[in-house]
Design an enzyme around this catalytic site. Sequence first.
Site, PDB file in Angstrom:
ATOM      1  N   GLU A  46       0.832  -1.208   0.000  1.00  0.00           N
ATOM      2  CA  GLU A  46       0.000   0.000   0.000  1.00  0.00           C
ATOM      3  C   GLU A  46       0.863   1.252   0.000  1.00  0.00           C
ATOM      4  OE1 GLU A  46      -3.213  -0.226  -0.366  1.00  0.00           O
ATOM      5  OE2 GLU A  46      -3.333  -2.401  -0.085  1.00  0.00           O
ATOM      6  N   GLU A  87      -6.203   4.764   7.285  1.00  0.00           N
ATOM      7  CA  GLU A  87      -5.627   4.245   6.043  1.00  0.00           C
ATOM      8  C   GLU A  87      -5.625   2.717   6.041  1.00  0.00           C
ATOM      9  OE1 GLU A  87      -4.676   3.922   2.443  1.00  0.00           O
ATOM     10  OE2 GLU A  87      -4.677   5.976   3.207  1.00  0.00           O
ATOM     11  N   SER A 116     -11.892   6.429   1.014  1.00  0.00           N
ATOM     12  CA  SER A 116     -10.973   7.513   0.656  1.00  0.00           C
ATOM     13  C   SER A 116     -11.367   8.815   1.342  1.00  0.00           C
ATOM     14  CB  SER A 116     -10.960   7.693  -0.862  1.00  0.00           C
ATOM     15  OG  SER A 116     -10.106   8.742  -1.230  1.00  0.00           O
TER      16      SER A 116
END
Length: 149
Positions: A46, A87, A116
């Site tokens: 990520e 996140e 998001s």
Amino acid sequence: MHEPLGPDDPLAPLPFNPYKGNRGIMRAWNALKYSIKGFRVAIREESAFRQELTLAAILVPIGVLVPVEPVERVLLLGSVMLVLIVELLNSSIENAVDRIGLERNELSGRAKDLGSAAVTVALLTCVMAWGLILVPRFGPALLHWLGMR
């Protein structure tokens, strides 16, 4: 006598899950191993998490060393940790959605967009906390140091 609970009754016992067998210290040990595995995956796979982890590597030492009240320090450090937490959750949502299917789907897109948006709110919270705590205290000195005042 009570009637037996049906499978749709929220008070009915959950079906047996072979992955939930450990209790006590073994459960905690396995949870730690899974958490470390999750961190490794996030760092390896990520890029957004790597970027935010880099930001945390800069901000956490500053948050520890800057002369502020204990509650302010908690807000500075907590806001950075919040970004990492959100996140990780966003990456979890994205991976789960991708596991279901890679074809375009309105609900899948909405789930990813909402994740998001949550990251953006966490980042704005971090900026707000750092700005509201540090700018009034150190802004004038920083401007003077930069020769802008």
